[in-house]
Scaffold this motif. Structure first.
Motif: not given
Length: 432
Positions: A269-270, A273, A280, A285-286, A288-292, A299
């Motif tokens: 995730n780190t 982003v 990836y 569910w990804v 939530d990762t790209v929102k961060k 993306y």
């Protein structure tokens, strides 16, 4: 008696867990109500954290308003690794819930043990809100045997390739993968070419979890097969072998990175982003990762590519809702099951945005919000994709052992040729 003996062996072989009892009584055969004795209590089980369980609260409230004669009792197990051993113990001791989740990698042993209620007639009947034809055939996986359905997909997560536009641009890549896919020019050759450019620019090409989803999608992308006629052919089919060799070389030269081996402080995730990798592999569910990452427009997603640009059958992560064959309340248990997996039920449950509905006709769950831009890809992969092969999930622990063996090859602990020979022997010994 034979089925019970099989189940007892499976329970003993599973990871030990504490207790199989429950506060509601000695087992599913106990009468928990009915028309003469008040509401019926339907016990149902799944795995997940306390936060995961909150996702079911709205569905439960809605269900019990519409079915006041049925009370739902959720019995959760925090860890997936502990869940199935406990459930097997409960089934052996006749204390299991009426309805329960079964993971795709465990479905085969539950079907073989004969403890699941066959669902074809119920799903096709007048009380069903989830007909068999409402689901794509491929996502039943090991939940369907000899034409009989023993579990219905709760929801799914098609494995797609998320890509970072900035990372691609910094690697000198000007073509957009999703646009190529729409033009039927998204090929395995083009994908590997982009990965090579990313590595040349000092980035990782693709981040993969070490599971059947990414590995088997790559095999399909090369035009290969994993299972054929009940035989494991991933090591012998020329195209499959080429796919696995490409993966092995890619892991060796860091074109591909195994997420499982990354440190928690610098995980997938780190890296994604921070634009350290171009692709990836993951599900919805990804999001939530790209929102961060703070730049959602950067993306998008694309399916795993094939040889010619035509769609391939990609992997679809799935779990199933099954009914205890010995439930004392089959009518009420099925009412819960069919409502849970219905369009309406999934619309309530999937508001978090982390999964894709398994049932057709609930597409707005994925498409509303228009994110990612090519969100339709999730639905396309679901329609043509596959849950793990029935032949594989029919053997307890086989998928995990295949993954563990492949990891040794990816890490260079086993030479490729030796690794293929030993993998074939491993699978054949398990099948034997």
């Amino acid at each position: 008696m034979k089925k019970l003996a099989v189940l007892a062996v499976l329970a003993l072989a599973a990871t030990a867990c504490s207790g199989g009892g429950n506060a509601s009584g000695p087992g599913v055969k106990q009468d928990t109500g009915g028309e003469a004795g008040g509401p019926v209590t339907i016990r149902w089980a799944t795995w997940g954290s306390a936060d995961d369980m909150k996702l079911y609260e709205e569905f439960t409230t809605d269900f019990q308003k519409r079915y006041p004669n049925i009370k739902l009792k959720l019995e959760s197990v925090p860890k997936y690794a502990d869940y199935h051993p406990k459930l097997l113990t409960q089934l052996t001791g006749k204390t299991a819930p009426d309805v329960f989740f079964v993971g795709d990698d465990n479905m085969g042993k539950f079907v073989s043990a004969g403890v699941l209620s066959p669902l074809n007639d119920k799903l096709s009947g007048p009380d069903s809100k989830s007909k068999p034809e409402d689901f794509s055939e491929g996502i039943f996986g090991g939940a369907k045997k000899d034409g009989q359905i023993y579990g219905v997909p709760n929801d799914v997560n098609p494995e797609v390739l998320w890509y970072d536009k900035k990372a691609l641009q910094e690697a000198g890549i000007t073509e957009d993968p999703a646009a190529l896919n729409e033009a039927k020019q998204w090929t395995m050759a083009k994908y590997l070419e982009m990965n090579a450019k990313l590595v040349a620019a000092g980035k990782s090409g693709s981040l993969f979890w070490n599971w059947y989803g990414s590995t088997y999608s790559m095999i399909h992308g090369f035009g290969g097969k994993v299972w054929d006629g009940g035989k494991f052919v991933a090591t012998t089919d020329p195209k499959s072998r080429k796919a696995l060799e490409t993966l092995a070389k890619g892991y060796a030269d860091k074109t591909f990175v195994s997420v499982d081996l990354l440190p928690a402080s610098n995980g997938a995730n780190t890296q994604f982003v921070k634009h350290k990798a171009g692709f990836y592999a993951g599900g919805r569910w990804v999001i939530d990762t790209v929102k961060k990452g703070g730049d959602l427009a950067n993306y998008d997603i694309v399916p795993f590519p094939g040889e010619t640009g035509e769609p391939i059958s990609g992997a679809v992560a799935a779990s199933y809702l099954s009914m205890n064959k010995e439930t004392a309340h089959p009518k009420e248990a099925f009412t819960f099951l069919t409502e849970f997996v219905s369009k309406e039920g999934q619309a309530i449950r999937l508001k978090s945005g982390a999964a894709v509905p398994s049932i057709k006709g609930a597409d707005s769950i994925v498409l509303d919000g228009n994110y990612p831009a090519h969100a339709q890809t999730f639905l396309d992969v679901r329609e043509t994709g596959f849950a793990n092969y029935p032949e594989e999930v029919a053997v307890p622990g086989l998928t995990a052992e295949i993954n563990e063996h492949l990891m040794k090859i990816w890490q260079g602990k086993l030479a490729f040729e030796q690794g293929m020979t030993e993998l074939q022997s491993l699978v054949e010994s398990k099948l034997g």
